[in-house]
Design a protein around this motif. Structure first.
Motif, PDB file in Angstrom:
ATOM      1  N   VAL A  23      50.891  22.355  31.188  1.00 32.54           N
ATOM      2  CA  VAL A  23      52.067  22.129  30.983  1.00 32.54           C
ATOM      3  C   VAL A  23      52.388  22.047  29.663  1.00 32.54           C
ATOM      4  O   VAL A  23      52.018  21.200  28.774  1.00 32.54           O
ATOM      5  CB  VAL A  23      52.486  20.909  31.699  1.00 32.54           C
ATOM      6  CG1 VAL A  23      53.997  20.559  31.905  1.00 32.54           C
ATOM      7  CG2 VAL A  23      51.966  20.887  33.027  1.00 32.54           C
ATOM      8  N   SER A  24      53.145  23.069  29.090  1.00 34.49           N
ATOM      9  CA  SER A  24      53.649  23.252  27.640  1.00 34.49           C
ATOM     10  C   SER A  24      54.804  23.572  27.126  1.00 34.49           C
ATOM     11  O   SER A  24      55.501  24.102  28.038  1.00 34.49           O
ATOM     12  CB  SER A  24      52.448  24.080  27.008  1.00 34.49           C
ATOM     13  OG  SER A  24      52.470  24.063  25.710  1.00 34.49           O
ATOM     14  N   ASP A  25      55.144  23.746  25.965  1.00 30.99           N
ATOM     15  CA  ASP A  25      56.549  24.038  25.540  1.00 30.99           C
ATOM     16  C   ASP A  25      56.057  25.430  25.013  1.00 30.99           C
ATOM     17  O   ASP A  25      54.950  26.079  25.283  1.00 30.99           O
ATOM     18  CB  ASP A  25      56.663  23.474  24.012  1.00 30.99           C
ATOM     19  CG  ASP A  25      55.488  23.378  23.004  1.00 30.99           C
ATOM     20  OD1 ASP A  25      54.560  24.039  23.359  1.00 30.99           O
ATOM     21  OD2 ASP A  25      55.946  23.264  21.804  1.00 30.99           O
ATOM     22  N   PRO A  26      57.149  26.379  24.835  1.00 34.44           N
ATOM     23  CA  PRO A  26      57.021  27.859  24.490  1.00 34.44           C
ATOM     24  C   PRO A  26      55.803  27.958  23.334  1.00 34.44           C
ATOM     25  O   PRO A  26      54.969  29.165  23.810  1.00 34.44           O
ATOM     26  CB  PRO A  26      58.224  28.351  24.021  1.00 34.44           C
ATOM     27  CG  PRO A  26      59.280  27.279  24.412  1.00 34.44           C
ATOM     28  CD  PRO A  26      58.638  26.095  24.502  1.00 34.44           C
ATOM     29  N   SER A  27      55.509  27.303  22.328  1.00 29.95           N
ATOM     30  CA  SER A  27      54.573  27.770  21.683  1.00 29.95           C
ATOM     31  C   SER A  27      52.876  27.440  22.104  1.00 29.95           C
ATOM     32  O   SER A  27      52.106  28.483  21.956  1.00 29.95           O
ATOM     33  CB  SER A  27      54.523  27.003  20.126  1.00 29.95           C
ATOM     34  OG  SER A  27      54.395  25.294  20.559  1.00 29.95           O
TER      35      SER A  27
END
Length: 411
Positions: A39-43
């Motif tokens: 579960v992560s941001d775009p980077s």
């Protein structure tokens, strides 16, 4: 032995390099049935997509500063019997899941927590702790090598560390997962208190180890100097509203606030903060506490069924081997070690100098466990400052120290 299926959830935001290293460690896990949910941001999503095993990951995009909400998204995607959590700035030992999940063979065990080694890869950052009625931790003395199943007395709970914990998925669903009112800090402590209140047992598992580096984030620098205390204050306010009786809240907050102020002053004395920064951070702490007193505490209902079927990560059997090196051959040996990792081995490269330098251990960007130090120096910091030995004896001793965590001697 029947292996329970496990979903490993990693939440990441703003730390793609740390996430990549974490996933290199997860790829070495020696457990038959597990999946990996990011579960992560775009980077972070981009970093995961560039890995050779990207197709074997479940990727969930989320770019808000709320770790509880992110973990709940991981639970929704998780299709395993057990949901395990590890931070993006941590790396698991290869036998992590093997040890961590074993106590779940007992039906009354709903939660499991392991031990956490710190930045040098040797010293423990966290071991066994319980929680009092205020949610404040206290050290526990347990057997060193065996799991301990604990049923806490009324009003207390057993602490699991956010970077090394696992829960039965059905229990997480029944307890509404993590409370999104905790944007950062105390999220797992709140869950621990609710688990205890519901009468669930927790197993603490010393051999289920992860290495945690305390990477920089919006709340702290890489050397752990605070950048903002807003969410620390907010989380304590939320915690008090949920778990501390009204008559005891003011006194606890005074004690906690003074503890934070003293921590800031220590950083100032050490040169990490300016006096004006101390004043600013205390103001942010107070503003957060006010904000937390107004946050919505409506439970977050999670769906009983996972959003997607179980996506098994390739469970490759890998032999764990140790290589010996010296400073003048280290670069050459490191290349050889990296090739052996590519060929499917778990490699520990130990380079020993003729000194009494303290040892340090880390998984490098090629997936090699690199331990550096002096032949006569400490690894375990409780050892004598300097002890005479031979190279072969020292190598054998260091291998023995982590044999069950790293899988030495397993066929």
């Amino acid at each position: 032995m029947n292996h329970l299926s496990v979903s490993v959830v990693v939440v990441s935001r703003g730390r793609p390099d740390a996430l990549k290293r974490c996933l290199l460690g997860i790829a070495q896990l020696q457990y038959l049935v597990f999946e990996v949910v990011i579960v992560s941001d775009p980077s972070g999503i981009k970093a995961a997509q560039n890995l050779p095993f990207a197709a074997d990951l479940k990727l969930v995009s989320f770019d808000k500063p709320n770790i509880s909400a992110a973990r709940n998204l991981g639970i929704v995607e998780a299709a395993g019997d057990i949901v395990a959590f590890i931070d993006d700035d941590a790396v698991p030992e290869p036998q992590w899941l093997h040890h961590l999940v074993a106590p779940a063979a007992q039906r009354d065990v709903a939660a499991m927590g392991g031990f956490v080694r710190g930045r040098n890869g040797i010293s423990f950052q966290w071991r066994a702790r319980s929680l009092d009625r205020f949610g404040e931790p206290h050290a526990l003395e347990l057997e060193k090598d065996t799991p301990t199943i604990l049923h806490p007395p009324k009003g207390r709970a057993i602490k699991t560390e956010g970077t090394n914990m696992a829960f039965r998925r059905d229990v997480l669903i029944a307890l509404d997962g993590f409370d999104p009112a905790f944007h950062y800090f105390l999220d797992e402590t709140d869950l621990n208190m609710r688990l205890a209140r519901a009468g669930h047992a927790t197993a603490l598992v010393p051999l289920a180890e992860v290495h945690h580096g305390f990477a920089a984030n919006r709340m702290r620098s890489a050397n752990r100097v605070p950048r903002d205390l807003f969410d620390i204050g907010a989380s304590w306010a939320v915690f008090q509203r949920k778990h501390v009786v009204m008559s005891e809240r003011a006194a606890q907050w005074r004690r906690l606030r003074e503890g934070e102020r003293k921590r800031l002053l220590r950083h100032m004395v050490a040169g990490g903060l300016e006096p004006r920064s101390v004043r600013r951070l205390v103001r942010r702490l107070d503003l957060g506490f006010t904000d937390g007193g107004q946050r919505d505490l409506t439970p977050c209902k999670l769906p009983a069924h996972p959003a997607a079927p179980f996506k098994a990560f390739p469970a490759l059997h890998r032999e764990s081997i140790q290589m010996s090196s010296r400073p003048f051959t280290f670069r050459k040996d490191l290349k050889i070690a990296a090739e052996r990792v590519k060929n499917g081995e778990i490699v520990t490269l130990m380079t020993l100098s003729m000194t009494a330098m303290y040892h340090q251990l880390a998984l490098n960007e090629d997936g090699v466990w690199v331990q550096r130090g002096g032949l006569f120096g400490k690894s375990d910091r409780t050892q004598p400052l300097c002890r005479m030995t031979t190279r072969s004896r020292r190598l054998e001793k260091e291998q023995r120290r982590v044999a069950r965590q790293r899988g030495f001697g397993k066929d």
